[in-house]
Design an enzyme around this catalytic site. Structure first.
Site, PDB file in Angstrom:
ATOM      1  N   LYS A  68       0.822  -1.222   0.000  1.00 33.57           N
ATOM      2  CA  LYS A  68       0.000   0.000   0.000  1.00 33.57           C
ATOM      3  C   LYS A  68       0.856   1.273   0.000  1.00 33.57           C
ATOM      4  CE  LYS A  68      -4.300  -1.773   1.960  1.00 33.57           C
ATOM      5  NZ  LYS A  68      -4.016  -3.054   2.606  1.00 33.57           N
ATOM      6  N   PHE A  69       1.808   1.347  -0.932  1.00 30.70           N
ATOM      7  CA  PHE A  69       2.667   2.536  -1.014  1.00 30.70           C
ATOM      8  C   PHE A  69       1.869   3.756  -1.463  1.00 30.70           C
ATOM      9  CE2 PHE A  69       6.521  -0.314  -2.085  1.00 30.70           C
ATOM     10  CZ  PHE A  69       6.904  -0.365  -0.764  1.00 30.70           C
ATOM     11  N   HIS A  70       2.179   4.905  -0.869  1.00 27.86           N
ATOM     12  CA  HIS A  70       1.529   6.171  -1.221  1.00 27.86           C
ATOM     13  C   HIS A  70       2.520   7.289  -0.886  1.00 27.86           C
ATOM     14  CE1 HIS A  70      -2.413   8.751  -0.894  1.00 27.86           C
ATOM     15  NE2 HIS A  70      -1.512   9.291  -1.689  1.00 27.86           N
ATOM     16  N   ILE A  72       5.480  10.364  -3.121  1.00 26.30           N
ATOM     17  CA  ILE A  72       5.732  11.004  -4.413  1.00 26.30           C
ATOM     18  C   ILE A  72       6.326   9.972  -5.388  1.00 26.30           C
ATOM     19  CG2 ILE A  72       5.968  13.347  -3.463  1.00 26.30           C
ATOM     20  CD1 ILE A  72       9.029  12.981  -3.732  1.00 26.30           C
ATOM     21  N   PRO A  73       6.163  10.230  -6.717  1.00 23.35           N
ATOM     22  CA  PRO A  73       6.571   9.227  -7.707  1.00 23.35           C
ATOM     23  C   PRO A  73       7.995   8.709  -7.521  1.00 23.35           C
ATOM     24  CG  PRO A  73       5.349  10.981  -8.785  1.00 23.35           C
ATOM     25  CD  PRO A  73       5.517  11.407  -7.355  1.00 23.35           C
ATOM     26  N   ASN A  74       8.956   9.608  -7.328  1.00 20.31           N
ATOM     27  CA  ASN A  74      10.356   9.182  -7.233  1.00 20.31           C
ATOM     28  C   ASN A  74      10.582   8.211  -6.069  1.00 20.31           C
ATOM     29  OD1 ASN A  74      13.209   9.413  -7.914  1.00 20.31           O
ATOM     30  ND2 ASN A  74      13.375  10.519  -5.977  1.00 20.31           N
ATOM     31  N   ARG A 192     -16.450 -12.906   3.436  1.00 20.54           N
ATOM     32  CA  ARG A 192     -17.049 -13.675   4.528  1.00 20.54           C
ATOM     33  C   ARG A 192     -18.037 -14.704   3.990  1.00 20.54           C
ATOM     34  NH1 ARG A 192     -13.518 -12.102   6.798  1.00 20.54           N
ATOM     35  NH2 ARG A 192     -13.274 -11.019   8.761  1.00 20.54           N
ATOM     36  N   ARG A 222      -9.529 -14.384   8.753  1.00 18.93           N
ATOM     37  CA  ARG A 222     -10.046 -15.071   9.941  1.00 18.93           C
ATOM     38  C   ARG A 222     -11.062 -16.197   9.701  1.00 18.93           C
ATOM     39  NH1 ARG A 222     -10.923  -9.448  12.830  1.00 18.93           N
ATOM     40  NH2 ARG A 222     -11.194  -8.987  10.616  1.00 18.93           N
TER      41      ARG A 222
END
Ligand code: C5P
Length: 251
Positions: A68-70, A72-74, A192, A222
């Site tokens: 879940k990376f968020h 700046i582009p670099n 579920r 779970r």
């Protein structure tokens, strides 16, 4: 890019929501013949990182690295090159990082894979976290669109910038299939089966819902990991997916 799953088992991604590598090893050994992938999420990533990936590979299991990376582009593209270098071939970034970020990630990851002699990785885009409701989206992020339209717009950015697919709910998956098509991976989380407890999830879908909506993969934790007989629980999910695939084919 990984191929679309061919059988019911390969569609299941088991969430390894433990922060202890021995626990993870136990789950992988017990369930590797009954699920397609194991999801390494942030708790395992911050504690063990690539050691967890190596463990899975040693045990003959496939890994979905839920980064879940968020950023700046670099920064994100450099992080993704690091993933590819360390043999991680299935991971994700937030589409809300913007099209410049997602396209930079795709280009850099593919180029890195080529230079290391690996297959191009499969990169998914996180649309909107399921912890967001309409109220939070509107009042905190000042987004006037309804959640579904917002998710579809993000999925379009993902497709246009070369991501391999997105993470979305079953209802959203239906619209993604209509508006974006089949040549795109959709993964449904918060699954579920009807026989399991909802736990702390709010918007949940059954394996059948996900398959009928057109999902390729589903993340489930779970209902299997806390079952008294984990293998039996996984087999029940496989059966439900197989039945739903037959039902979908007959529609
Ligand atoms: O145990 P459970 O089946 O609820 O686990 C679901 C897994 O999927 C967890 O690792 C959770 O972080 C992840 N997830 C989710 N809903 C999303 C995205 C990820 O439950 N929208």
């Amino acid at each position: 890019m990984i191929k679309k799953p061919e059988n019911a088992k390969d569609r299941i991604i088991l969430a390894l929501d433990v922060d202890d590598l021995c626990e993870a090893e136990k789950l992988v050994k017990e369930l590797r013949d009954y699920v397609g992938y194991f999801k390494i999420g942030l708790p395992l990533i911050v504690n063990y990182g690539f050691e967890a990936v190596r463990l899975l590979h040693e045990l003959g299991a496939k890994c979905y690295y839920d980064t879940k990376f968020h950023d700046i582009p670099n920064t994100v593209q450099k992080a993704c090159i690091g993933l590819v270098k360390n043999n991680v071939d299935f991971f994700n970034v937030h589409i809300q990082g913007g099209s410049k970020m997602t396209s930079a990630v795709v280009k850099a990851s593919r180029a890195a894979a080529k230079s290391y002699g690996f297959e191009a990785p499969t990169i998914l885009g996180v649309t909107l976290l399921s912890s967001f409701g309409q109220k939070t989206l509107t009042t905190e992020l000042c987004v006037d669109k309804n959640i579904e339209d917002f998710v579809i717009q993000l999925a379009k950015v993902a497709k246009e910038t070369g991501l391999d697919g997105v993470i979305a709910s079953a209802e959203e998956t239906r619209r993604i299939r209509k508006e974006i098509g089949d040549d795109f991976i959709v993964l449904c989380p918060a699954i579920r089966p009807t026989w399991s407890s909802v736990n702390d999830q709010v918007r949940v879908d059954t394996p059948r819902d996900a398959i009928l909506a057109g999902a390729d993969f589903m993340v489930i934790g779970r209902p299997i990991t806390t079952a008294e007989d984990r293998v039996a629980a996984a087999k029940l999910v496989i059966d439900e997916i197989e039945e739903a695939l037959k039902e979908k084919a007959s529609l």
